[in-house]
Design an enzyme around this catalytic site. Structure first.
Site, PDB file in Angstrom:
ATOM      1  N   HIS A 129       0.921  -1.482  -0.207  1.00 37.77           N
ATOM      2  CA  HIS A 129      -0.204  -0.124   0.362  1.00 37.77           C
ATOM      3  C   HIS A 129       1.026   0.940  -0.268  1.00 37.77           C
TER       4      HIS A 129
ATOM      5  N   ASP B 166       5.822  21.495 -26.465  1.00 38.58           N
ATOM      6  CA  ASP B 166       5.463  20.491 -26.023  1.00 38.58           C
ATOM      7  C   ASP B 166       6.641  19.950 -25.070  1.00 38.58           C
TER       8      ASP B 166
ATOM      9  N   TRP C  55       6.991   0.241   3.843  1.00 34.37           N
ATOM     10  CA  TRP C  55       7.627   0.677   2.333  1.00 34.37           C
ATOM     11  C   TRP C  55       9.011   1.164   2.641  1.00 34.37           C
TER      12      TRP C  55
ATOM     13  N   SER D 250      12.741   6.577 -14.412  1.00 33.93           N
ATOM     14  CA  SER D 250      11.708   7.008 -15.011  1.00 33.93           C
ATOM     15  C   SER D 250      11.439   8.776 -14.157  1.00 33.93           C
ATOM     16  N   SER D 251      11.779   8.757 -12.862  1.00 38.91           N
ATOM     17  CA  SER D 251      11.751   9.972 -12.313  1.00 38.91           C
ATOM     18  C   SER D 251      13.022  10.811 -12.822  1.00 38.91           C
TER      19      SER D 251
ATOM     20  N   HIS E 282      12.769  11.782   3.346  1.00 38.77           N
ATOM     21  CA  HIS E 282      12.085  12.901   3.519  1.00 38.77           C
ATOM     22  C   HIS E 282      12.013  13.992   2.618  1.00 38.77           C
TER      23      HIS E 282
ATOM     24  N   GLU F 110      11.695  13.936  -0.298  1.00 35.03           N
ATOM     25  CA  GLU F 110      10.441  12.765  -1.438  1.00 35.03           C
ATOM     26  C   GLU F 110       8.974  13.000  -0.592  1.00 35.03           C
TER      27      GLU F 110
ATOM     28  N   TYR G 240       8.662  15.796   0.505  1.00 37.92           N
ATOM     29  CA  TYR G 240       8.062  17.267   0.194  1.00 37.92           C
ATOM     30  C   TYR G 240       7.744  17.273  -1.285  1.00 37.92           C
TER      31      TYR G 240
ATOM     32  N   SER H 253      -1.655  27.053  -5.409  1.00 37.67           N
ATOM     33  CA  SER H 253      -2.330  28.746  -5.781  1.00 37.67           C
ATOM     34  C   SER H 253      -2.184  28.927  -7.100  1.00 37.67           C
TER      35      SER H 253
ATOM     36  N   HIS I  59      14.388  13.819  11.739  1.00 36.17           N
ATOM     37  CA  HIS I  59      13.555  13.217  12.736  1.00 36.17           C
ATOM     38  C   HIS I  59      12.524  12.288  12.735  1.00 36.17           C
ATOM     39  N   HIS I  60      12.776  10.673  11.255  1.00 38.61           N
ATOM     40  CA  HIS I  60      12.062  10.153  11.233  1.00 38.61           C
ATOM     41  C   HIS I  60      12.856   8.653  12.435  1.00 38.61           C
TER      42      HIS I  60
ATOM     43  N   THR J 140       6.538  27.286   5.441  1.00 41.18           N
ATOM     44  CA  THR J 140       4.642  26.755   4.928  1.00 41.18           C
ATOM     45  C   THR J 140       3.838  27.535   5.895  1.00 41.18           C
TER      46      THR J 140
ATOM     47  N   LYS K  35       3.667  30.018   3.591  1.00 40.00           N
ATOM     48  CA  LYS K  35       2.329  30.036   2.305  1.00 40.00           C
ATOM     49  C   LYS K  35       1.523  29.872   3.018  1.00 40.00           C
TER      50      LYS K  35
ATOM     51  N   ARG L  75       1.684   0.866  14.632  1.00 39.85           N
ATOM     52  CA  ARG L  75       1.475   0.805  13.107  1.00 39.85           C
ATOM     53  C   ARG L  75       2.468  -0.768  12.959  1.00 39.85           C
TER      54      ARG L  75
HETATM   55  C1  HEA Z   1       1.175   8.311  -0.678  1.00 36.77           C
HETATM   56  C2  HEA Z   1      -0.075   8.274  -0.079  1.00 36.77           C
HETATM   57  C3  HEA Z   1      -1.291   7.695   0.642  1.00 36.77           C
HETATM   58  C4  HEA Z   1      -2.394   7.458   0.642  1.00 36.77           C
HETATM   59  C5  HEA Z   1      -3.547   8.401  -0.764  1.00 36.77           C
HETATM   60  C6  HEA Z   1      -2.699   6.588   1.522  1.00 36.77           C
HETATM   61  C7  HEA Z   1      -4.602   6.578   1.140  1.00 36.77           C
HETATM   62  C8  HEA Z   1      -4.748   5.066   2.410  1.00 36.77           C
HETATM   63  N1  HEA Z   1      -4.707   5.118   3.472  1.00 36.77           N
HETATM   64 FE1  HEA Z   1      -1.654   5.033   3.899  1.00 36.77          FE
HETATM   65  N2  HEA Z   1      -0.183   4.694   3.607  1.00 36.77           N
HETATM   66  C9  HEA Z   1       0.677   5.151   2.968  1.00 36.77           C
HETATM   67  C10 HEA Z   1       0.198   6.401   2.005  1.00 36.77           C
HETATM   68  C11 HEA Z   1      -0.653   6.763   1.698  1.00 36.77           C
HETATM   69  N3  HEA Z   1      -2.215   6.204   2.307  1.00 36.77           N
HETATM   70  C12 HEA Z   1       1.694   5.018   3.073  1.00 36.77           C
HETATM   71  C13 HEA Z   1       3.092   5.790   2.960  1.00 36.77           C
HETATM   72  C14 HEA Z   1       1.780   4.239   4.546  1.00 36.77           C
HETATM   73  C15 HEA Z   1       2.793   3.466   4.995  1.00 36.77           C
HETATM   74  C16 HEA Z   1       3.071   2.173   4.560  1.00 36.77           C
HETATM   75  C17 HEA Z   1       4.237   1.885   5.836  1.00 36.77           C
HETATM   76  O1  HEA Z   1       3.788   1.693   6.765  1.00 36.77           O
HETATM   77  O2  HEA Z   1       5.104   0.916   5.429  1.00 36.77           O
HETATM   78  C18 HEA Z   1      -0.143   4.043   4.354  1.00 36.77           C
HETATM   79  C19 HEA Z   1      -0.287   3.047   5.724  1.00 36.77           C
HETATM   80  C20 HEA Z   1      -1.043   2.793   5.992  1.00 36.77           C
HETATM   81  C21 HEA Z   1      -2.137   2.246   7.097  1.00 36.77           C
HETATM   82  C22 HEA Z   1      -1.114   2.056   8.469  1.00 36.77           C
HETATM   83  C23 HEA Z   1      -0.926   0.635   8.513  1.00 36.77           C
HETATM   84  C24 HEA Z   1      -0.377  -0.330   9.141  1.00 36.77           C
HETATM   85  O3  HEA Z   1       0.850   0.603   9.636  1.00 36.77           O
HETATM   86  O4  HEA Z   1      -0.691  -1.563   8.844  1.00 36.77           O
HETATM   87  C25 HEA Z   1      -3.152   2.629   6.805  1.00 36.77           C
HETATM   88  C26 HEA Z   1      -4.574   1.710   7.978  1.00 36.77           C
HETATM   89  O5  HEA Z   1      -5.793   2.574   8.362  1.00 36.77           O
HETATM   90  C27 HEA Z   1      -3.654   3.563   6.037  1.00 36.77           C
HETATM   91  C28 HEA Z   1      -5.108   4.164   5.177  1.00 36.77           C
HETATM   92  C29 HEA Z   1      -5.532   4.538   4.012  1.00 36.77           C
HETATM   93  C30 HEA Z   1      -7.004   4.411   4.076  1.00 36.77           C
HETATM   94  C31 HEA Z   1      -7.593   3.863   4.376  1.00 36.77           C
HETATM   95  C32 HEA Z   1      -6.509   5.159   2.478  1.00 36.77           C
HETATM   96  C33 HEA Z   1      -7.885   6.053   1.822  1.00 36.77           C
HETATM   97  O6  HEA Z   1      -7.687   7.279   1.603  1.00 36.77           O
HETATM   98  C34 HEA Z   1      -7.608   5.138   0.911  1.00 36.77           C
HETATM   99  C35 HEA Z   1      -8.793   5.347  -0.024  1.00 36.77           C
HETATM  100  C36 HEA Z   1      -8.369   4.826  -2.168  1.00 36.77           C
HETATM  101  C37 HEA Z   1      -9.316   3.368  -2.252  1.00 36.77           C
HETATM  102  C38 HEA Z   1     -10.527   2.792  -1.391  1.00 36.77           C
HETATM  103  C39 HEA Z   1      -9.799   3.419  -3.639  1.00 36.77           C
HETATM  104  C40 HEA Z   1     -11.404   3.622  -4.448  1.00 36.77           C
HETATM  105  C41 HEA Z   1     -11.698   2.599  -4.165  1.00 36.77           C
HETATM  106  C42 HEA Z   1     -11.583   1.226  -4.640  1.00 36.77           C
HETATM  107  C43 HEA Z   1     -10.805   0.268  -5.566  1.00 36.77           C
HETATM  108  C44 HEA Z   1     -13.443   0.208  -4.837  1.00 36.77           C
HETATM  109  C45 HEA Z   1     -12.602  -0.660  -3.754  1.00 36.77           C
HETATM  110  C46 HEA Z   1     -13.410   0.426  -1.655  1.00 36.77           C
HETATM  111  C47 HEA Z   1     -13.972   0.268  -1.087  1.00 36.77           C
HETATM  112  C48 HEA Z   1     -14.649  -1.932  -1.230  1.00 36.77           C
HETATM  113  C49 HEA Z   1     -14.364   0.146  -0.100  1.00 36.77           C
HETATM  114  N4  HEA Z   1      -2.411   3.868   5.183  1.00 36.77           N
HETATM  115  C1  HEA Z   2       3.262  15.094   2.106  1.00 38.87           C
HETATM  116  C2  HEA Z   2       3.910  14.674   3.161  1.00 38.87           C
HETATM  117  C3  HEA Z   2       4.459  15.007   4.016  1.00 38.87           C
HETATM  118  C4  HEA Z   2       5.175  16.405   4.409  1.00 38.87           C
HETATM  119  C5  HEA Z   2       4.598  17.706   3.771  1.00 38.87           C
HETATM  120  C6  HEA Z   2       5.153  16.377   6.127  1.00 38.87           C
HETATM  121  C7  HEA Z   2       5.632  17.581   6.444  1.00 38.87           C
HETATM  122  C8  HEA Z   2       6.178  17.973   7.778  1.00 38.87           C
HETATM  123  N1  HEA Z   2       5.846  16.886   8.342  1.00 38.87           N
HETATM  124 FE1  HEA Z   2       5.883  14.712   7.876  1.00 38.87          FE
HETATM  125  N2  HEA Z   2       5.972  12.551   7.551  1.00 38.87           N
HETATM  126  C9  HEA Z   2       5.074  12.446   6.272  1.00 38.87           C
HETATM  127  C10 HEA Z   2       4.770  12.747   5.750  1.00 38.87           C
HETATM  128  C11 HEA Z   2       5.269  14.016   5.563  1.00 38.87           C
HETATM  129  N3  HEA Z   2       4.927  15.150   6.171  1.00 38.87           N
HETATM  130  C12 HEA Z   2       5.339  10.549   5.740  1.00 38.87           C
HETATM  131  C13 HEA Z   2       5.201  10.405   4.901  1.00 38.87           C
HETATM  132  C14 HEA Z   2       5.917  10.447   7.454  1.00 38.87           C
HETATM  133  C15 HEA Z   2       6.102   8.691   7.563  1.00 38.87           C
HETATM  134  C16 HEA Z   2       7.627   8.288   6.958  1.00 38.87           C
HETATM  135  C17 HEA Z   2       6.992   6.762   7.636  1.00 38.87           C
HETATM  136  O1  HEA Z   2       7.972   6.824   8.542  1.00 38.87           O
HETATM  137  O2  HEA Z   2       6.806   5.895   6.872  1.00 38.87           O
HETATM  138  C18 HEA Z   2       5.962  11.521   7.946  1.00 38.87           C
HETATM  139  C19 HEA Z   2       7.105  11.453   9.032  1.00 38.87           C
HETATM  140  C20 HEA Z   2       7.263  12.192  10.088  1.00 38.87           C
HETATM  141  C21 HEA Z   2       8.352  12.526  10.658  1.00 38.87           C
HETATM  142  C22 HEA Z   2       8.814  10.874  11.659  1.00 38.87           C
HETATM  143  C23 HEA Z   2       7.332  10.602  13.069  1.00 38.87           C
HETATM  144  C24 HEA Z   2       8.065   9.609  13.235  1.00 38.87           C
HETATM  145  O3  HEA Z   2       7.805   8.509  12.381  1.00 38.87           O
HETATM  146  O4  HEA Z   2       8.263   9.179  14.892  1.00 38.87           O
HETATM  147  C25 HEA Z   2       7.942  13.790  11.510  1.00 38.87           C
HETATM  148  C26 HEA Z   2       8.753  14.105  12.984  1.00 38.87           C
HETATM  149  O5  HEA Z   2       9.394  15.075  12.748  1.00 38.87           O
HETATM  150  C27 HEA Z   2       7.311  14.735  10.896  1.00 38.87           C
HETATM  151  C28 HEA Z   2       7.448  15.842  10.859  1.00 38.87           C
HETATM  152  C29 HEA Z   2       6.547  16.319   9.621  1.00 38.87           C
HETATM  153  C30 HEA Z   2       6.690  18.321   9.989  1.00 38.87           C
HETATM  154  C31 HEA Z   2       8.001  19.671  10.778  1.00 38.87           C
HETATM  155  C32 HEA Z   2       6.321  18.511   8.190  1.00 38.87           C
HETATM  156  C33 HEA Z   2       6.151  20.112   8.229  1.00 38.87           C
HETATM  157  O6  HEA Z   2       6.746  20.569   6.722  1.00 38.87           O
HETATM  158  C34 HEA Z   2       4.916  20.980   8.544  1.00 38.87           C
HETATM  159  C35 HEA Z   2       4.752  22.282   7.915  1.00 38.87           C
HETATM  160  C36 HEA Z   2       3.126  22.492   7.972  1.00 38.87           C
HETATM  161  C37 HEA Z   2       2.869  23.329   9.611  1.00 38.87           C
HETATM  162  C38 HEA Z   2       3.180  23.288  10.765  1.00 38.87           C
HETATM  163  C39 HEA Z   2       1.303  24.078   9.290  1.00 38.87           C
HETATM  164  C40 HEA Z   2       0.987  25.041   8.779  1.00 38.87           C
HETATM  165  C41 HEA Z   2       1.943  26.629   9.473  1.00 38.87           C
HETATM  166  C42 HEA Z   2       0.775  27.794   9.608  1.00 38.87           C
HETATM  167  C43 HEA Z   2      -0.209  28.120   9.961  1.00 38.87           C
HETATM  168  C44 HEA Z   2       1.761  28.869  10.399  1.00 38.87           C
HETATM  169  C45 HEA Z   2       1.754  28.484  12.153  1.00 38.87           C
HETATM  170  C46 HEA Z   2       3.165  27.195  12.741  1.00 38.87           C
HETATM  171  C47 HEA Z   2       3.781  27.851  13.633  1.00 38.87           C
HETATM  172  C48 HEA Z   2       4.387  28.600  13.584  1.00 38.87           C
HETATM  173  C49 HEA Z   2       3.972  26.734  14.609  1.00 38.87           C
HETATM  174  N4  HEA Z   2       6.731  13.770   9.805  1.00 38.87           N
HETATM  175 CU    CU Z   3       9.941  13.795   7.245  1.00 37.87          CU
END
Ligand code: HEA
Ligand code: HEA
Ligand code: CU
Ligand code: CUA
Lengths: 364, 292, 562
Positions: free
Chosen positions: C92, C121, C157, C184-185, C268, C270, C272, C283, C317-318, C343, C346, C465
């Site tokens: 997933h 293009d 993942w 590809s990317s 990380h 990634e 962003y 925007s 921070h991860h 942020t 923005k 998790r």
């Molecule tokens: C990048 C984007 C992304 C998106 C869009 C989503 C979407 C969703 N994720 Fe995501 N998720 C991740 C990225 C994302 N996730 C990542 C990176 C992890 C960590 C993996 C890891 O731990 O290694 C994670 C892990 C993760 C967990 C934790 C698993 C675990 O720790 O064991 C869960 C649990 O609830 C979850 C739930 C969902 C759900 C319910 C959606 C929903 O938003 C999905 C909705 C979309 C659909 C459902 C598809 C459309 C519908 C159909 C095709 C028809 C069938 C539908 C029905 C029968 C209802 N995700």
């Molecule tokens: C789109 C993807 C996305 C984005 C944008 C972010 C944004 C941020 N993430 Fe997140 N992060 C993930 C995707 C993302 N993250 C994923 C996938 C993981 C889990 C990976 C894995 O383990 O599987 C993760 C995990 C993760 C961790 C590790 C957690 C753990 O495993 O223990 C941390 C810890 O620092 C973190 C921090 C942050 C912070 C500080 C931001 C900041 O950029 C957020 C900044 C935004 C705001 C703060 C809000 C708006 C601001 C205001 C309204 C202004 C006023 C605010 C103040 C002055 C405070 N993220």
């Molecule tokens: Cu990070």
């Protein structure tokens, strides 16, 4: 179900109630962050929703023309910056305090195995005490059966056979390491979480101010049974701890098998069956057939091989998904379980493996 | 790439082409085959081979088309600039790739190996004395003693010879470039061949070096931290040398066929940039892997 | 027309656009049939391919998520054994990140970047198609790995060593698939960079460029900087698995934690990569529906760049629980918290754009506002996670899962929905049904929060998790989350069948050339609205002459449809 003291509560909304100073401070920090963020959130979004309400086209609002103002932009860069600094200061304090593992009263090594924890008391009175802590097999069964019905216990998936026992109000240093893959040793009530990394030692500490049972789980994905290797810490008074230590020492002495003892096959098989149920069954299944990537033992060429050392090596050192057991099981246990598998199900080799044969293969 | 700037279009959008999809198919065969091959499935190797043949066949046609377009005067000034940007950023991404492996070297050398031998870890590895490259006097080969003793590769003489070869190939390439700009095509081709030859000798020397490592030093890919980083770094570098050499080779063939002009010859320059990049990576290898 | 998959060819949809001419009629070489797609060199067609591909992957990844949620609906094991559960989680994550979100943004870039900067293009049209077609083998290998012996990879993942060393053959398939996706990317990014730097119409200076192009330019730099690093990390995994190296094996002097450092140096940035283009879309949408220019354009550019630069120094921070020295933890904590500042800029700029505007709330705007609101929640939980002492409690719990779904689903995915509703009239030449769009929005917004908000509580209470089963006390919130998840999933099914499909078949109101502008011209700005709807097969074959704001074409003669 009811709340589990020292573990999770039913529909618990916030952090587990703290049993250590550090956890209390973390909890305070979390409240502080929550409130600050909430205030900012409300401030920011009241502006947005006000604007959404008042500056709609449908109420006849005409668009203004401004699109830049260096002054406000500088202001709203500096203010968040200051807020962030205000958040970082208390966090620094708590972090530095939580990292200080010096001057511990008791040092315990926690070793992660797939999928159980091994504990060794390294200093002080209980030095030399060591045991393995496994989820109660009954809970694992309940899980397989779907955990339905009213008699699923409150401590479901959290209770172990041999909890870690420590004295109250003493600084306990936990050294973590692992035998196979990364695990993570954490107890929420203590505010502690430390990855256990194979080949390296890391440490953390806690000083529990309350007696009682405290629960945590393995927090790092470590394979199939990741959800089934809980951490259970029993914090007891100093007196109880002294008593417990004495008992443990006796048990340790009694358990110490003589690897040169020669066993009979029925005795070994009986013991092997116990070892099998406690350690092997989760993967290889009660019927020895395995599942998915887990190879079957029933009818396995290695188990049935006349060369006994082959199986001994696999059990000692592991292979692919099979973990290594040389750190967790004694020579006698390994000899017993191998003898058991060689003579169970459809395997009828009649072979018997003595502890001495296992000992001879160690390190080879 | 070449041809006069007069009358060339500002943009060039090629006709629909089957090459990309076909090349992707070749890659599917390669990766599917490789995943099976390394897991002991018998037909895996054949599939990899097929995939590569297929891919080369596609790439051959693809490049042939590009070259025709270039020689047909379809690539104008703007496209020339596009090529320059793209080649630069491609090389940048390659730098990052090597960066990952250099980081691994640094980490193991300055961090993990010393940490494994430190007092903290004495509980786990009581007998381990950490001295990079794990084989120096007083060191034990690896924490768990799973590694056979080996000798390290010294900078003399093979790597030094190779440094000389690569550096001089950079010089010959530059001479060829100047010759091309001065429209001395004969000289260009000559110096290009010299460059290709130097590159080829580099690969041969490195091949011999590996042979020497495996058979005389007992230094293998599986020789712990040192072996892993040594072979992966020099191996990927060597692979890049081969690729660069192929580029130069085909550019030389094109030069002999009269492609490129003194003013416009980005195909040549792109390959040259790549070659210099490979050169620079080697200098890092030479100091960090062989000397230090 | 480009995005309409009408079997009768592209003429049919063109009829809808009545007043506009048939932009592509005189291009006799516009290919037809399957060759049009497989051999495509047209950025619009390739963009459509990317979008369709990523939507398919969203469905597959979503289906896996439904599997996860179904298993977690109640305590105990019902549907899957724990091994298979781990495979679901891993796949997933991988499929969503590499298959759904990233390619979808590339699809948007393919469609919109050339249109927005006045280019005919992408710079390298054939390589563009190669970038797309590389995804197919990669996706086949990833999805197919479920059917390989031992099942799909189950190491998360993040593919942490040494667990990856225990995986079956499918791990190698996964590694190769990710190599290919990385290639590809990188090619896609180079293409975007070159297009933006070199193919802008005269007068389109960098600081006049639409924000979407800016955010993609910066994203593309992130991609070429970090994808090769990921390739390095998984290559080391591969050689550790099969060729005896010991990069991550302490017995030979390696270090499992080194994998984490290299992975998160990629990982990380990634995340962003998955949010910056979303910022770009928002925007574009907010000013259009506020009928007011984007507030603080320049500071938006600087803020985006700062986020990108900072993203390289926060990776650990991860890894707060791996046991770094306290100085390391402090450094990474401070650096991470700093990201809140750009942020914040923005968010404030978007709100200032709305301020004193003349707003209407068609579906794109709804999703954009929903994005700002819900993404901020995710940002704040990110900030809480960034506090190392708190992260010790929350790391690897459902709090983290809640955090990243708030930023990824309600962030990236919602922004894509906004972008889809905003631009699809231009792509297909027909308008979506507004009522259905609104149903999709409200249903998604509410169900999303039902699904993911309770996960904060679970995480605070300590639920780890990647768990196939959990203590009884966590049961209620998990049940709620699962119900929300199914509802959210069904909302996306609705989106596909009731919104996307009709548009793909050319059904619906014909779209005007400027569907988002009032009679007085207020509304959406940019060159993409200077071409008819649907956008002709070829646009801007001759560089257009632009007005001083670079949002209007002065010389209509060279553009088709005028
Ligand atoms: C990048 C984007 C992304 C998106 C869009 C989503 C979407 C969703 N994720 Fe995501 N998720 C991740 C990225 C994302 N996730 C990542 C990176 C992890 C960590 C993996 C890891 O731990 O290694 C994670 C892990 C993760 C967990 C934790 C698993 C675990 O720790 O064991 C869960 C649990 O609830 C979850 C739930 C969902 C759900 C319910 C959606 C929903 O938003 C999905 C909705 C979309 C659909 C459902 C598809 C459309 C519908 C159909 C095709 C028809 C069938 C539908 C029905 C029968 C209802 N995700
Ligand atoms: C789109 C993807 C996305 C984005 C944008 C972010 C944004 C941020 N993430 Fe997140 N992060 C993930 C995707 C993302 N993250 C994923 C996938 C993981 C889990 C990976 C894995 O383990 O599987 C993760 C995990 C993760 C961790 C590790 C957690 C753990 O495993 O223990 C941390 C810890 O620092 C973190 C921090 C942050 C912070 C500080 C931001 C900041 O950029 C957020 C900044 C935004 C705001 C703060 C809000 C708006 C601001 C205001 C309204 C202004 C006023 C605010 C103040 C002055 C405070 N993220
Ligand atoms: Cu990070
Ligand atoms: Cu041990 Cu998870």
């Amino acid at each position: 179900v009811q709340d589990l003291p020292g573990g999770p509560g039913v529909r618990q909304l916030n952090l587990t109630s703290a049993a250590t100073r550090i956890a209390a401070e973390q909890s305070w920090l979390h409240w502080f962050m929550l409130v600050t963020c909430l205030v900012i959130f409300i401030a920011v979004f009241s502006v947005m929703f006000y604007s959404i309400w008042k500056h709609r086209k449908s109420v006849g609002h005409k668009p203004a023309n401004f699109h830049e103002s260096v002054t406000v932009e500088v202001i709203w860069t500096i203010i968040p910056f200051l807020i962030v600094i205000g958040m970082a200061l208390p966090a620094t304090k708590v972090l530095v305090a939580s990292k200080d593992t010096s001057n511990a009263d008791l040092t315990i090594k926690a070793t992660g195995y797939q999928w159980k924890w091994g504990y060794d008391y390294l200093n002080g009175d209980p030095q030399g005490v060591s045991f393995v802590s496994t989820l109660l097999p009954a809970h694992r069964e309940i899980s397989n059966e779907g955990a339905r019905g009213p008699d699923v216990p409150n401590n479901y998936l959290l209770e172990v056979d041999n909890p870690l026992v420590v004295p109250v109000n003493k600084k306990i240093r936990i050294i973590t390491t692992a035998n196979d893959v990364i695990h993570s040793w954490g107890v929420p009530a203590f505010g502690v979480k430390q990855d256990a990394i194979p080949g390296f030692v890391r440490d953390t500490w806690f000083r529990s101010e309350k007696v009682g049972d405290f629960y945590g789980q393995c927090y790092e994905l470590c394979g199939k049974e990741h959800a089934y290797m809980p951490i259970h810490v029993k914090v007891v008074s100093q007196d109880d701890f002294t008593k417990w230590t004495a008992d443990q020492k006796k048990i340790m002495a009694a358990k110490a098998d003589d690897p040169s003892k020669v066993w009979t096959l029925p005795d070994l098989e009986a013991r092997g069956e116990k070892v099998y149920t406690a350690n092997c069954q989760a993967c290889h299944q009660p019927n020895g057939k395995g599942a998915g990537p887990i190879l079957p033992l029933d009818g396995s060429p290695i188990v049935n091989d006349p060369d006994k050392t082959k199986q001994i090596h696999v059990v000692l050192n592991g292979r692919n998904a099979m973990p290594s057991w040389k750190g967790t099981l004694s020579d006698t246990d390994i000899a017993a379980v191998i003898s058991f598998t060689k003579n169970h199900w459809s395997n009828h080799t009649g072979q018997i493996v003595q502890p001495a044969e296992v000992l001879a293969q160690r390190g080879k | 790439m070449s041809s006069s700037a007069q009358g060339t279009p500002n943009y060039y959008v090629p006709q629909p082409s089957r090459h990309p999809a076909f090349a992707a198919f070749g890659l599917l065969a390669i990766i599917f085959g490789a995943a099976n091959w390394i897991n002991g499935v018998t037909w895996g190797r054949a599939l990899v081979l097929f995939g590569f043949l297929w891919l080369f066949w596609v790439l051959f046609q693809w490049f042939r088309d590009s070259i025709r377009e270039s020689e047909g005067g379809l690539y104008g000034r703007k496209i020339d600039i596009s090529f320059r940007w793209s080649m630069s950023w491609f090389i940048f991404s390659e730098v990052m790739f090597f960066g990952a492996f250099f980081t691994a070297l640094w980490w193991m050398r300055s961090h993990s190996v010393p940490a494994l031998g430190s007092v903290d870890n004495a509980v786990l590895w009581p007998g381990f004395k950490a001295v990079w490259p794990s084989i120096a006097p007083g060191a034990t080969a690896s924490p768990a003693n799973i590694i056979e003793p080996f000798q390290t590769m010294t900078p003399f003489w093979l790597p030094t010879i190779n440094t000389a070869l690569l550096l001089s190939s950079g010089v010959t390439l530059t001479i060829a470039h100047h010759a091309l700009r001065a429209n001395h095509r004969g000289m260009t081709v000559l110096w290009m061949w010299a460059t290709v030859l130097l590159g080829f000798s580099f690969v041969c020397v490195q091949g011999y070096e590996y042979f020497h490592a495996y058979h005389e030093l007992n230094l293998k890919l599986s020789s712990g931290a040192y072996g892993s980083t040594f072979f992966m770094l020099t191996g990927f570098h060597g692979f890049h040398v081969i690729v660069g050499m192929l580029m130069l080779f085909f550019i030389t063939i094109r030069l002999m066929r009269g492609h490129f002009t003194p003013e416009r010859h980005f195909g040549f320059e792109g390959a040259a940039w790549y070659w210099h990049f490979v050169d620079v990576v080697w200098l890092f290898l030479y100091t960090l892997v062989y000397w230090l | 027309m480009s995005a309409v998959l009408d079997p009768h060819g592209h003429g049919a949809a063109g009829d809808h656009s009545g007043s506009h001419g048939h932009g592509d009629d005189h291009h006799d070489h516009a290919p037809t049939g399957w060759r049009r797609w497989v051999y495509a060199t047209n950025h619009k067609d390739i963009g459509t391919l990317y979008l369709l591909f990523s939507f398919t992957m969203l469905m597959i990844g979503g289906l896996l998520a439904m599997g996860i949620r179904a298993e977690l609906f109640e305590p105990g094991l019902q549907l899957f054994n724990p091994e298979l559960f781990n495979q679901l989680t891993t796949m997933h994550g991988l499929i969503m990140v590499f298959g759904a979100i990233m390619p979808a943004f590339v699809g948007f870039a393919n469609w919109m970047v050339p249109l927005q900067i006045g280019a005919p293009d992408m710079a390298f049209a054939r390589m563009n198609n190669f970038s797309f077609w590389l995804l197919i083998p990669a996706a086949l290998m990833l999805v197919g790995s479920f059917f390989m012996p031992g099942g799909a990879p189950a190491a998360g993942w993040t593919l942490y060593a040494p667990l990856t060393l225990q995986m079956g053959p499918s791990m190698d398939a996964g590694i190769f698939a990710m190599h290919i996706m990385g290639a590809s990317s990188i090619m896609g990014s180079i293409n975007i960079i070159v297009t933006i730097l070199n193919m802008r119409a005269p007068g389109m200076t960098l600081m006049k460029m639409p924000m979407f192009c800016w955010t993609w330019l910066i994203t593309a730099y992130l991609l070429i900087a970090v994808m090769p690093v990921l390739a390095g990390a998984i290559t080391m995994t591969l050689t550790d698995r099969h060729f005896g190296t010991t990069f991550f094996n302490p017995a030979g002097g390696g270090d499992p934690v080194m994998y984490q450092h290299i992975f998160w140096f990629f990982g990380h940035p990634e995340v962003y990569i998955m949010i910056l283009p979303a910022f770009g879309i928002v925007s574009q949408v907010v000013p259009a529906f506020a009928r007011k220019r984007l507030f603080g354009y320049a500071s938006m550019v600087y803020a985006t760049s700062s986020i990108a630069i900072l993203s390289f120094i926060v990776w650990a921070h991860h890894m707060f629980t791996t046991g770094m020295p306290v100085t390391g933890q402090l450094f990474f904590m401070y650096a991470t918290m700093l990201i809140a500042v750009p942020t914040a800029v923005k968010i404030f700029n978007w709100i200032a754009t709305m301020w004193q505007g003349s707003m209407t709330f068609e579906t794109p705007m709804l999703f954009a506002v929903g994005f700002i609101f819900v993404f901020t929640i995710g940002g704040f939980t990110g900030l809480i996670l960034a506090m190392a002492p708190i992260d010790l409690l929350l790391q690897d719990t459902y709090y983290v899962v809640a955090h990243f779904h708030y930023v990824l689903v309600a962030g990236s995915l919602f922004a894509m929905f906004a972008g889809f509703y905003y631009w699809s009239p231009k792509w297909t030449g027909v308008m979506y049904n507004e009522t259905r769009g609104k149903i999709h929005f409200w249903s998604s917004l509410i169900s999303f929060n039902v699904a993911f908000f309770p996960m904060h509580f679970l995480g605070l209470a300590g639920m780890p998790r990647r768990y196939a089963d959990y203590p009884m006390q966590f049961a209620d919130f998990n049940a709620v989350a699962s119900i929300g998840a199914f509802w959210f999933g069904l909302s996306q099914v609705y989106f596909f069948f009731w919104v996307v499909l009709p548009m793909l078949r050319g059904r619906g109101e014909p779209a005007a050339q400027r569907p988002w502008n009032d009679a007085d011209g207020k509304g959406a700005e940019g060159l993409e609205w200077e071409v008819p709807s649907p956008a002709p097969f070829h646009t801007f074959e001759v560089p257009p002459r632009l007005d001083p704001t670079a949002t209007r074409i002065l010389d209509a003669r060279v553009q088709p449809g005028h």
